[in-house]
Motif scaffolding. Structure first.
Motif, PDB file in Angstrom:
ATOM      1  N   ARG A  32      48.738 -61.843  48.895  1.00 57.36           N
ATOM      2  CA  ARG A  32      49.372 -63.054  48.351  1.00 57.36           C
ATOM      3  C   ARG A  32      48.342 -63.925  47.646  1.00 57.36           C
ATOM      4  NH1 ARG A  32      54.321 -64.854  49.512  1.00 57.36           N
ATOM      5  NH2 ARG A  32      54.575 -63.469  51.283  1.00 57.36           N
ATOM      6  N   ARG A  33      48.803 -64.574  46.619  1.00 53.12           N
ATOM      7  CA  ARG A  33      47.901 -65.494  45.920  1.00 53.12           C
ATOM      8  C   ARG A  33      47.857 -66.824  46.693  1.00 53.12           C
ATOM      9  NH1 ARG A  33      47.065 -62.949  41.039  1.00 53.12           N
ATOM     10  NH2 ARG A  33      48.761 -61.541  40.467  1.00 53.12           N
ATOM     11  N   ASP A  78      45.040 -68.811  41.987  1.00 53.18           N
ATOM     12  CA  ASP A  78      45.797 -67.624  41.577  1.00 53.18           C
ATOM     13  C   ASP A  78      45.144 -66.330  42.046  1.00 53.18           C
ATOM     14  OD1 ASP A  78      43.589 -67.806  40.024  1.00 53.18           O
ATOM     15  OD2 ASP A  78      44.597 -67.322  38.125  1.00 53.18           O
ATOM     16  N   GLN A  79      44.111 -66.475  42.840  1.00 55.70           N
ATOM     17  CA  GLN A  79      43.476 -65.269  43.375  1.00 55.70           C
ATOM     18  C   GLN A  79      44.190 -64.818  44.641  1.00 55.70           C
ATOM     19  OE1 GLN A  79      39.265 -65.331  43.989  1.00 55.70           O
ATOM     20  NE2 GLN A  79      38.824 -66.136  41.958  1.00 55.70           N
ATOM     21  N   ARG A  80      44.139 -63.496  44.835  1.00 57.97           N
ATOM     22  CA  ARG A  80      44.757 -62.965  46.054  1.00 57.97           C
ATOM     23  C   ARG A  80      43.817 -63.215  47.240  1.00 57.97           C
ATOM     24  NH1 ARG A  80      49.174 -60.355  44.288  1.00 57.97           N
ATOM     25  NH2 ARG A  80      49.045 -59.492  42.170  1.00 57.97           N
TER      26      ARG A  80
END
Ligand SMILES: Nc1ncnc2c1ncn2[C@@H]1O[C@H](COP(=O)(O)OP(=O)(O)OP(=O)(O)O)[C@@H](O)[C@H]1O
Length: 608
Positions: free
Chosen positions: A101-102, A135-137
């Motif tokens: 998940r981000r 926005d990174q996982r």
């Protein structure tokens, strides 16, 4: 504000408790550190507070148990250690969410669950410096980022209280520093922060108040200044090829010097600048000259051998007329006693760490609360004796339990409970045939004499398993009863820790000491904090399946506890049995005790 009273947890019968009779406050507007080494019981204490673990005791968040909070996520933000506990090994284990998940989506989803707008999640990403990686996982996150995201999640409901288990363990210094400053700001803005740590230096840097645990017991409750003074010693590390000569010169200047590795010395009592100048004047070459802080050992809790558990003390309706003569509410607590009143400590000399060359540094004190503050005024009860000197605390904080501070440099025996003047927890203090069929712990407590602070210091009794008597005022329990408060903690403490001078009764088997089936925790301050009208005898058979809320019936004459919602919470909390200590009328203070008239009066009956 968080008020912890009598938290106790025994994982397995017959084993020592992971947490024993833990009582302290974490005040609003401050950071409180729960400090202790590995396995000290810090995480267990937090889990108990949050109802994630069954046990004994009460934890109140702004006056209510966690399970009674209407919107807990809006009142208490929680960050617990990941599986495997705290520490570097688990740093990666504190994963904020699903790895695929981000971060932003994860936090927005949690915001929806908490019922706060999406924008709150975005704000918190900003606040925790994660906006750029939103926005990174999560699988790409470092431990520090995970930890900050977990903190953001804890803050979603804009709680006024934060409970964090080792939030900085395993983090880089930069991340840890960020956490520190965030938590300090949170506290400075009026929030309540309770944070655990294993590192005394971190506690000193982060907290306003430091609660030290050892093997589940509270061994010190100190403002940070005092904590620094007693647990952290400044010294100067010096290295060079001519250290022997420099050491001679320094000793001549009154410094304390010890060897520190091959070509180094550690110097205390004289500053870095002076050392540098002295070396320069004498042509001594230095390779290193640096300030540093050395941690002093924490006070150690002595494991109870006689009883040691509040749960062994049963509380009964009090008889106001049965207070032993000379016991007055507000009797002082002798210096060096343990706040919380349940555990004696073995004073350790600073010299235990430093070499003999080192002059006596202030010993770490078990409780040394030099900032004795006024005790919050307990709601008066009918029949209460007036307690001189009691006054309301500004914040109603129960952490104002005053404990007379030991003076630095005092002999250990001076601060140590004067065992010779304390009756023991053995036969001597058991209720005799003529006495009422009182619980032993209560009876023991009642018969305790004056505080050791006034008594001549006598050598502690020796013998296997014999403990130094707790410098708990014998009168604490009696005073509690006299003032309409129950001091089971005091009673338990005295029972637990009074050694067996003349005791003939053997200690109960270890397996019996922590019998969870008979829990009665420290309840005195529940009364003190305004619940005194709710006394009722422990009705039930003492069994505790952890679910018997409200089964016990009020004793005749007791106020109907159901009238008060909060009180109802307390009264029906899993393991708490409220009542008032009954004192046998024949209980008298031994003649060896110090004169009661010399007792300094403190407004607290359980600052032990
Ligand atoms: N679920 C459990 N079952 C049995 N014993 C447990 C359990 N959890 C903790 N303990 C024991 O309770 C004691 C206190 O553990 P706890 O994790 O609370 O200590 P801690 O101070 O948080 O330690 P650390 O700093 O390593 O996290 C330890 O002896 C531990 O082994």
């Amino acid at each position: 504000m968080i008020q912890i009273t009598g938290l106790t947890k025994v994982y397995r019968r017959g084993t020592p408790p992971a947490v024993l009779d833990l009582t302290f406050d974490a005040r609003a507007g401050a950071v409180t550190a729960l400090l202790g080494p590995e396995d000290a019981g810090k995480s267990t204490a937090l889990r108990l507070m949050l109802g994630l673990e069954r046990g004994q005791g009460v934890a109140l968040f702004d006056g209510r148990p966690y399970w009674r909070l209407r919107r807990p996520e809006r009142e208490v933000g929680v960050l617990l250690a990941g599986p495997g506990g705290s520490g570097a090994a688990s740093a990666a284990g504190v994963v904020a969410g699903h790895p695929g998940r981000r971060a932003q989506n994860h936090l927005r989803m949690l915001a929806a669950a908490v019922g706060v707008p999406t924008r709150r999640a975005d704000e918190l990403l900003e606040q925790t410096r994660l906006a750029a990686v939103g926005d990174q996982r999560l699988r790409t996150f470092s431990p520090g980022m995970h930890r900050r995201l977990a903190l953001a999640a804890a803050l979603l409901g804009d709680p006024g209280t934060l409970v964090l288990d080792a939030p900085t363990d395993g983090l880089s210094p930069r991340n840890a520093e960020w956490f520190h400053s965030f938590l300090r700001s949170f506290g400075a803005a009026g929030g309540t922060v309770l944070v655990t740590t294993r590192a005394p230096k971190e506690a000193a840097e982060l907290a306003d108040r430091v609660i030290t645990l050892d093997r589940g017991r509270l061994v010190a409750d100190q403002p940070v200044a005092e904590f620094r003074r007693t647990r952290l010693s400044p010294e100067v590390a010096v290295r060079g090829p001519q250290m022997a000569r420099l050491a001679d010169l320094l000793v001549g200047q009154g410094a304390q010097v010890r060897r520190d590795g091959g070509a180094g010395i550690a110097v205390a009592g004289i500053g870095r600048t002076e050392i540098g100048e002295l070396a320069y004047r004498n042509g001594i070459l230095l390779h290193e000259l640096a300030d540093r802080v050395v941690e002093q050992p924490a006070p150690r809790a002595t494991l109870p051998v006689a009883s040691g558990r509040s749960g062994r003390v049963r509380v009964q309706p009090s008889r106001a007329d049965s207070v032993p003569a000379g016991t007055v509410p507000g009797d002082s607590v002798p210096a060096g006693t343990v706040p919380g009143g349940s555990v004696p400590v073995e004073p350790r000399s600073a010299g235990a760490v430093l070499s003999g060359q080192r002059s006596a540094a202030p010993e770490p004190r078990s409780s040394a609360r030099s900032d004795a503050e006024p005790e919050p005024r307990r709601r008066p009860k009918p029949g209460d004796a007036p307690a001189a000197g009691t006054g309301p605390a500004s914040d109603g904080s129960a952490s104002t339990r005053p404990v007379a501070a030991r003076t630095a440099g005092a002999e250990p025996s001076a601060g140590r409970p004067a065992t010779g003047v304390l009756p023991v927890a053995g036969a001597q203090t058991r209720p005799g045939p003529a006495g009422p069929a009182e619980p032993q712990g209560a009876a023991s407590a009642q018969q305790m004499p004056r505080p050791a602070a006034e008594a001549p210091s006598t050598p502690p009794p020796t013998g296997g398993g014999v403990l130094p008597a707790l410098a708990l005022p014998a009168t604490a329990a009696a005073a509690a009863a006299a003032s309409g408060t129950s001091s089971t903690s005091a009673a338990a403490a005295t029972t637990a820790t009074s050694p067996g001078v003349g005791a003939t009764r053997p200690a109960p088997p270890e397996s019996d000491l922590f019998d969870e089936t008979k829990p009665t925790v420290a309840v005195d301050r529940l009364f003190r904090d305004g619940l005194s009208s709710l006394a009722w005898s422990e009705a039930g058979d003492g069994s505790d399946d952890g679910n018997d809320r409200g089964d016990a019936a009020p004793a005749a004459g007791a106020t109907d506890w159901r009238e008060d919602a909060v009180a109802g919470d307390l009264m029906t909390a899993d393991t708490v049995r409220l009542g008032r200590l009954t004192l046998p009328t024949e209980a008298t203070a031994p003649t060896s005790t110090a004169p009661t008239s010399t007792a300094p009066t403190t407004p607290d009956h359980r600052s032990e």
